[in-house]
Design an enzyme around this catalytic site. Sequence first.
Site, mmCIF file in Angstrom:
data_model
loop_
_atom_site.group_PDB
_atom_site.id
_atom_site.type_symbol
_atom_site.label_atom_id
_atom_site.label_comp_id
_atom_site.label_asym_id
_atom_site.label_seq_id
_atom_site.Cartn_x
_atom_site.Cartn_y
_atom_site.Cartn_z
ATOM 1 N N SER A 1 -69.047 0.370 -18.602
ATOM 2 C CA SER A 1 -70.397 0.924 -18.479
ATOM 3 C C SER A 1 -71.309 -0.214 -18.062
ATOM 4 O O SER A 1 -71.005 -1.389 -18.322
ATOM 5 C CB SER A 1 -70.826 1.469 -19.848
ATOM 6 N N TYR B 1 -71.957 0.994 -28.790
ATOM 7 C CA TYR B 1 -71.396 1.551 -27.545
ATOM 8 C C TYR B 1 -71.125 0.431 -26.539
ATOM 9 O O TYR B 1 -70.039 0.345 -25.951
ATOM 10 C CB TYR B 1 -72.392 2.562 -26.965
HETATM 11 N N1 LIG Z 1 -72.674 9.171 -17.543
HETATM 12 C C1 LIG Z 1 -72.964 7.866 -17.423
HETATM 13 O O1 LIG Z 1 -74.026 7.480 -16.893
HETATM 14 C C2 LIG Z 1 -72.000 6.845 -17.948
HETATM 15 C C3 LIG Z 1 -72.387 5.514 -17.919
HETATM 16 C C4 LIG Z 1 -71.489 4.545 -18.368
HETATM 17 C C5 LIG Z 1 -70.235 4.912 -18.808
HETATM 18 N N2 LIG Z 1 -69.886 6.223 -18.847
HETATM 19 C C6 LIG Z 1 -68.566 6.544 -19.335
HETATM 20 O O2 LIG Z 1 -67.986 7.562 -18.554
HETATM 21 C C7 LIG Z 1 -66.978 8.232 -19.334
HETATM 22 C C8 LIG Z 1 -67.131 9.739 -19.147
HETATM 23 O O3 LIG Z 1 -68.344 10.133 -19.794
HETATM 24 P P1 LIG Z 1 -69.332 11.230 -19.184
HETATM 25 O O4 LIG Z 1 -70.568 10.522 -18.777
HETATM 26 O O5 LIG Z 1 -68.623 12.094 -18.227
HETATM 27 O O6 LIG Z 1 -69.710 12.019 -20.547
HETATM 28 P P2 LIG Z 1 -69.278 13.437 -21.099
HETATM 29 O O7 LIG Z 1 -69.835 13.477 -22.473
HETATM 30 O O8 LIG Z 1 -69.727 14.482 -20.137
HETATM 31 O O9 LIG Z 1 -67.674 13.401 -21.134
HETATM 32 C C9 LIG Z 1 -66.962 12.735 -22.147
HETATM 33 C C10 LIG Z 1 -65.743 13.569 -22.504
HETATM 34 O O10 LIG Z 1 -64.940 12.823 -23.452
HETATM 35 C C11 LIG Z 1 -64.457 13.747 -24.399
HETATM 36 N N3 LIG Z 1 -64.108 13.086 -25.663
HETATM 37 C C12 LIG Z 1 -64.964 12.580 -26.586
HETATM 38 N N4 LIG Z 1 -64.274 12.126 -27.642
HETATM 39 C C13 LIG Z 1 -62.965 12.350 -27.385
HETATM 40 C C14 LIG Z 1 -61.764 12.122 -28.104
HETATM 41 N N5 LIG Z 1 -61.789 11.568 -29.338
HETATM 42 N N6 LIG Z 1 -60.586 12.473 -27.549
HETATM 43 C C15 LIG Z 1 -60.551 13.061 -26.306
HETATM 44 N N7 LIG Z 1 -61.659 13.324 -25.597
HETATM 45 C C16 LIG Z 1 -62.855 12.972 -26.118
HETATM 46 C C17 LIG Z 1 -65.596 14.739 -24.585
HETATM 47 O O11 LIG Z 1 -65.139 15.941 -25.193
HETATM 48 C C18 LIG Z 1 -66.086 14.902 -23.163
HETATM 49 O O12 LIG Z 1 -65.422 15.974 -22.515
HETATM 50 C C19 LIG Z 1 -67.183 7.759 -20.784
HETATM 51 O O13 LIG Z 1 -66.210 6.800 -21.114
HETATM 52 C C20 LIG Z 1 -68.557 7.121 -20.736
HETATM 53 O O14 LIG Z 1 -68.727 6.142 -21.739
HETATM 54 C C21 LIG Z 1 -70.738 7.206 -18.429
#
Ligand SMILES: NC(=O)c1ccc[n+]([C@@H]2O[C@H](COP(=O)([O-])OP(=O)(O)OC[C@H]3O[C@@H](n4cnc5c(N)ncnc54)[C@H](O)[C@@H]3O)[C@@H](O)[C@H]2O)c1
Length: 254
Positions: free
Chosen positions: A144, A157
């Site tokens: 991230s 985080y």
């Molecule tokens: N959206 C952003 O701007 C952003 C920025 C930096 C990093 N990220 C990273 O991107 C990745 C995807 O996140 P996103 O933004 O699509 O968010 P999101 O919340 O839409 O998706 C995350 C998914 O992970 C699943 N999840 C959570 N805990 C879990 C577990 N214990 N076992 C299995 N699945 C689990 C959730 O059910 C969800 O479907 C994450 O690792 C997040 O940290 C996102």
Amino acid sequence: MKRFEGRRALVTGAGSGIGRAAVHRILAEGGTVVAADVAEDGLAATHRQAEADGTADRLTTVVVDISDETSVRDGVGGAIAGLGGLDVLVNAAGILRSAHTERTTLEFWNRMLAVNLTGTFLVTREALPALLATGRGVVVNFSSTSASFAHPYMAAYAATKGGIQSFTHAIAAEYAKQGLRAVSVAPGSIASGMTADPGLPEDADTSWFVKLRPALGQGFAGPETVAGVIAMLASDDGAFVTGTEIRIDGGTHA
Ligand SMILES: NC(=O)c1ccc[n+]([C@@H]2O[C@H](COP(=O)([O-])OP(=O)(O)OC[C@H]3O[C@@H](n4cnc5c(N)ncnc54)[C@H](O)[C@@H]3O)[C@@H](O)[C@H]2O)c1
């Protein structure tokens, strides 16, 4: 482009956001995918979209809690057995919670680590033998922008994401001679489940977040913008990329 024809991929966090977008991108490019998530309803929605796209014959779903060793062993092990091997692992599952650091409980801290960092480790460990067996396996991990650029109230985080970057560098070197590549994506400002509500404390000083705006576009980008980069990295187009991270934030931290 059909860069994933004949390739088998496992995507965690596939019931929402970026993980879901990665599933559909790999399916669209001819791959066979197992979509894993702890949220059964999210997986069902991912499957419905594949049905609408006409790609569902190459998609299976599995409920896995990546923070639970037994769930990972059963779910990921079963997924790899069903696919008959594994070429690509996308570790997108994660959680975002925010808090004042001085009020962060040990339970909160440990939960962040258990899902984001330990979960990434558990899934990767389970998948490594199959990824190494192909001689060209790829792991795409999720860091991230918070790993390298300050995100107040998100210390736990951010620490998990820094850990994932370090973990990724180590395995990239450890398994390079066996053809494995390991990279991290570092998204920022992507519209998804977690960014819809980052859960900032009510008394948070939000003036800091004014800095966290993309230079490109009109605001947050869609998860498909990250999925396209994942597809590049996990395909042969990324054949000489390993042990690094790619920031996808519209220039927020340019
Ligand atoms: N959206 C952003 O701007 C952003 C920025 C930096 C990093 N990220 C990273 O991107 C990745 C995807 O996140 P996103 O933004 O699509 O968010 P999101 O919340 O839409 O998706 C995350 C998914 O992970 C699943 N999840 C959570 N805990 C879990 C577990 N214990 N076992 C299995 N699945 C689990 C959730 O059910 C969800 O479907 C994450 O690792 C997040 O940290 C996102």
